[in-house]
Design a protein around this motif. Structure first.
Motif: not given
Length: 89
Positions: A12-37
């Motif tokens: 449960e702890a590892l799942g919680l860490v993965a969810i919390l980290v992905s909540a801040s990383i995924i928007p950054s990845l999307c913006v990085g992809l848009i800027v790269s295109v």
């Protein structure tokens, strides 16, 4: 207390860490992809161009998701506190 309970807590702890980290990383990845295109389409090869939008989106995601993330952490902490008497006895 049996080992399965500790394994469940760690899972449960590892799942919680993965969810919390992905909540801040995924928007950054999307913006990085848009800027790269955009950079590839306009042939702009500036490395610092993608830094500021990703920083702003990451900080914004952390600001808007802070209440939700803290709520998740507090519920996990309560679960851990509730399991202390069971692990001792």
């Amino acid at each position: 207390m049996e080992a399965e309970v500790f394994i469940d807590i760690v899972r449960e702890a590892l799942g919680l860490v993965a969810i919390l980290v992905s909540a801040s990383i995924i928007p950054s990845l999307c913006v990085g992809l848009i800027v790269s295109v955009f950079q590839a389409a306009t042939s702009i090869n500036e490395q610092t161009l993608s830094f500021l939008p990703r920083l702003v989106v990451t900080v914004g995601a952390l600001i808007f998701g802070a209440h939700w993330g803290l709520e998740k952490l507090m519920s996990f902490f309560r679960l851990i506190i509730e399991l202390i008497p069971q692990s001792i006895g």
